[in-house]
Motif scaffolding. Structure first.
Motif, PDB file in Angstrom:
ATOM      1  N   GLN A  97       0.848  -1.186   0.000  1.00  0.00           N
ATOM      2  CA  GLN A  97       0.000   0.000   0.000  1.00  0.00           C
ATOM      3  C   GLN A  97       0.889   1.243   0.000  1.00  0.00           C
ATOM      4  N   ALA A  98       1.372   1.605  -1.180  1.00  0.00           N
ATOM      5  CA  ALA A  98       2.213   2.796  -1.315  1.00  0.00           C
ATOM      6  C   ALA A  98       1.389   4.067  -1.087  1.00  0.00           C
ATOM      7  N   ASP A  99       0.136   4.026  -1.474  1.00  0.00           N
ATOM      8  CA  ASP A  99      -0.765   5.185  -1.321  1.00  0.00           C
ATOM      9  C   ASP A  99      -1.864   4.801  -0.338  1.00  0.00           C
ATOM     10  N   ALA A 100      -1.822   5.368   0.858  1.00  0.00           N
ATOM     11  CA  ALA A 100      -2.765   5.025   1.919  1.00  0.00           C
ATOM     12  C   ALA A 100      -4.200   5.443   1.609  1.00  0.00           C
ATOM     13  N   THR A 101      -4.400   6.273   0.598  1.00  0.00           N
ATOM     14  CA  THR A 101      -5.766   6.696   0.246  1.00  0.00           C
ATOM     15  C   THR A 101      -6.459   5.688  -0.660  1.00  0.00           C
ATOM     16  N   LYS A 102      -5.720   4.680  -1.070  1.00  0.00           N
ATOM     17  CA  LYS A 102      -6.281   3.661  -1.978  1.00  0.00           C
ATOM     18  C   LYS A 102      -6.164   2.283  -1.334  1.00  0.00           C
ATOM     19  N   PRO A 103      -7.003   1.324  -1.750  1.00  0.00           N
ATOM     20  CA  PRO A 103      -6.932  -0.030  -1.164  1.00  0.00           C
ATOM     21  C   PRO A 103      -5.569  -0.674  -1.415  1.00  0.00           C
ATOM     22  N   ALA A 104      -5.122  -1.490  -0.449  1.00  0.00           N
ATOM     23  CA  ALA A 104      -3.859  -2.221  -0.572  1.00  0.00           C
ATOM     24  C   ALA A 104      -3.966  -3.252  -1.687  1.00  0.00           C
ATOM     25  N   CYS A 105      -2.823  -3.556  -2.264  1.00  0.00           N
ATOM     26  CA  CYS A 105      -2.725  -4.651  -3.237  1.00  0.00           C
ATOM     27  C   CYS A 105      -2.481  -5.917  -2.422  1.00  0.00           C
ATOM     28  N   THR A 106      -3.369  -6.898  -2.530  1.00  0.00           N
ATOM     29  CA  THR A 106      -3.261  -8.129  -1.749  1.00  0.00           C
ATOM     30  C   THR A 106      -3.400  -9.348  -2.665  1.00  0.00           C
ATOM     31  N   ALA A 107      -3.291 -10.518  -2.062  1.00  0.00           N
ATOM     32  CA  ALA A 107      -3.448 -11.774  -2.807  1.00  0.00           C
ATOM     33  C   ALA A 107      -4.798 -11.845  -3.503  1.00  0.00           C
ATOM     34  N   ALA A 108      -5.800 -11.187  -2.952  1.00  0.00           N
ATOM     35  CA  ALA A 108      -7.139 -11.204  -3.550  1.00  0.00           C
ATOM     36  C   ALA A 108      -7.179 -10.517  -4.910  1.00  0.00           C
ATOM     37  N   ASP A 109      -6.175  -9.697  -5.229  1.00  0.00           N
ATOM     38  CA  ASP A 109      -6.124  -9.021  -6.526  1.00  0.00           C
ATOM     39  C   ASP A 109      -5.625  -9.934  -7.644  1.00  0.00           C
ATOM     40  N   PHE A 110      -5.204 -11.143  -7.306  1.00  0.00           N
ATOM     41  CA  PHE A 110      -4.621 -12.049  -8.292  1.00  0.00           C
ATOM     42  C   PHE A 110      -5.400 -13.349  -8.368  1.00  0.00           C
ATOM     43  N   ASN A 111      -5.559 -13.830  -9.580  1.00  0.00           N
ATOM     44  CA  ASN A 111      -6.183 -15.132  -9.812  1.00  0.00           C
ATOM     45  C   ASN A 111      -5.086 -16.095 -10.255  1.00  0.00           C
ATOM     46  N   ILE A 112      -4.977 -17.194  -9.534  1.00  0.00           N
ATOM     47  CA  ILE A 112      -3.981 -18.211  -9.894  1.00  0.00           C
ATOM     48  C   ILE A 112      -4.709 -19.483 -10.283  1.00  0.00           C
ATOM     49  N   VAL A 113      -4.387 -19.987 -11.455  1.00  0.00           N
ATOM     50  CA  VAL A 113      -4.878 -21.292 -11.894  1.00  0.00           C
ATOM     51  C   VAL A 113      -3.775 -22.290 -11.556  1.00  0.00           C
ATOM     52  N   GLN A 114      -4.166 -23.363 -10.874  1.00  0.00           N
ATOM     53  CA  GLN A 114      -3.184 -24.356 -10.427  1.00  0.00           C
ATOM     54  C   GLN A 114      -2.674 -25.197 -11.596  1.00  0.00           C
ATOM     55  N   PRO A 115      -1.407 -25.631 -11.488  1.00  0.00           N
ATOM     56  CA  PRO A 115      -0.845 -26.474 -12.561  1.00  0.00           C
ATOM     57  C   PRO A 115      -1.477 -27.857 -12.568  1.00  0.00           C
ATOM     58  N   GLY A 116      -1.276 -28.546 -13.655  1.00  0.00           N
ATOM     59  CA  GLY A 116      -1.755 -29.922 -13.765  1.00  0.00           C
ATOM     60  C   GLY A 116      -0.954 -30.840 -12.858  1.00  0.00           C
ATOM     61  N   ALA A 117      -1.396 -32.062 -12.759  1.00  0.00           N
ATOM     62  CA  ALA A 117      -0.723 -33.053 -11.916  1.00  0.00           C
ATOM     63  C   ALA A 117       0.665 -33.367 -12.464  1.00  0.00           C
ATOM     64  N   VAL A 118       1.611 -33.536 -11.551  1.00  0.00           N
ATOM     65  CA  VAL A 118       2.948 -34.003 -11.926  1.00  0.00           C
ATOM     66  C   VAL A 118       2.875 -35.524 -12.023  1.00  0.00           C
ATOM     67  N   ASP A 119       2.371 -36.164 -10.970  1.00  0.00           N
ATOM     68  CA  ASP A 119       2.153 -37.606 -10.914  1.00  0.00           C
ATOM     69  C   ASP A 119       3.341 -38.395 -11.456  1.00  0.00           C
ATOM     70  N   ALA A 120       4.530 -38.132 -10.868  1.00  0.00           N
ATOM     71  CA  ALA A 120       5.738 -38.771 -11.403  1.00  0.00           C
ATOM     72  C   ALA A 120       6.799 -38.943 -10.325  1.00  0.00           C
ATOM     73  N   GLN A 121       7.718 -39.858 -10.600  1.00  0.00           N
ATOM     74  CA  GLN A 121       8.917 -40.022  -9.790  1.00  0.00           C
ATOM     75  C   GLN A 121       9.929 -38.981 -10.272  1.00  0.00           C
ATOM     76  N   VAL A 122      10.451 -38.197  -9.347  1.00  0.00           N
ATOM     77  CA  VAL A 122      11.436 -37.175  -9.705  1.00  0.00           C
ATOM     78  C   VAL A 122      12.812 -37.696  -9.305  1.00  0.00           C
ATOM     79  N   PRO A 123      13.734 -37.870 -10.265  1.00  0.00           N
ATOM     80  CA  PRO A 123      15.059 -38.409  -9.952  1.00  0.00           C
ATOM     81  C   PRO A 123      15.867 -37.478  -9.053  1.00  0.00           C
ATOM     82  N   ALA A 124      16.855 -38.044  -8.396  1.00  0.00           N
ATOM     83  CA  ALA A 124      17.756 -37.254  -7.557  1.00  0.00           C
ATOM     84  C   ALA A 124      18.534 -36.267  -8.421  1.00  0.00           C
ATOM     85  N   GLY A 125      18.809 -35.103  -7.866  1.00  0.00           N
ATOM     86  CA  GLY A 125      19.619 -34.105  -8.566  1.00  0.00           C
ATOM     87  C   GLY A 125      18.897 -32.777  -8.696  1.00  0.00           C
TER      88      GLY A 125
END
Length: 161
Positions: A97-125
């Motif tokens: 909130q750089a400007d106190a006269t305006k609403p803060a920018c929060t997580a609610a201002d962003f829409n995140i679509v979740q990634p698809g399933a990994v569903d895998a064995q991840v090798p070491a490294g």
């Protein structure tokens, strides 16, 4: 000579009897039962690091197009680990909130679509496996969103199994 033959026969018979007795001891055995215990142990697994490898997300604006986020993993373990999926979120407590006269920018201002399933064995490294399909978008809210201008939005990536 008859006496010597008897003595000899008695000596042979005694020797044969002793041989049978000794032979019986040689073939004798004891039976018994028993039990014991043992153990085995498993190893432990350290956490993997989830990395974002897509091009840096820049230029978000209210109602603008969603931009992709993808990545890979750093697996510090000596063997592979199973990953079902990755969850992407704006870091808890994010508020600008750089400007106190305006609403803060929060997580609610962003829409995140979740990634698809990994569903895998991840090798070491490092830089192993991959996840894709997440997007982030600055929503076109009803209130003034000037406090979202020029902010860096901190994202968290969590393995979900």
């Amino acid at each position: 000579m008859h006496k010597n033959t008897r003595k000899r026969a008695a000596a042979v018979a005694t020797g044969a009897a002793l041989a049978l007795i000794a032979g019986g001891v040689a073939y004798g055995y004891w039976t018994t039962g028993g039990s014991g215990t043992g153990s085995a142990s498993t190893g432990t697994v350290g956490d993997v690091t989830v990395n974002a490898t897509s091009t840096a997300v820049t230029g978000l604006y209210p109602g603008g197009p969603a931009q992709g986020i993808s990545g890979n993993f750093d697996n510090p373990n000596s063997g592979s680990v199973y990953i079902a999926k990755v969850n992407v979120a704006v870091s808890a407590g994010f508020s600008k909130q750089a400007d106190a006269t305006k609403p803060a920018c929060t997580a609610a201002d962003f829409n995140i679509v979740q990634p698809g399933a990994v569903d895998a064995q991840v090798p070491a490294g490092t830089a192993q496996g991959s996840w894709t399909g997440a997007t982030i978008q600055l929503v076109n809210g009803a209130a003034n969103q000037d406090n979202c201008k020029g902010v860096t939005v901190p994202l968290t990536f969590t393995v979900v199994n």
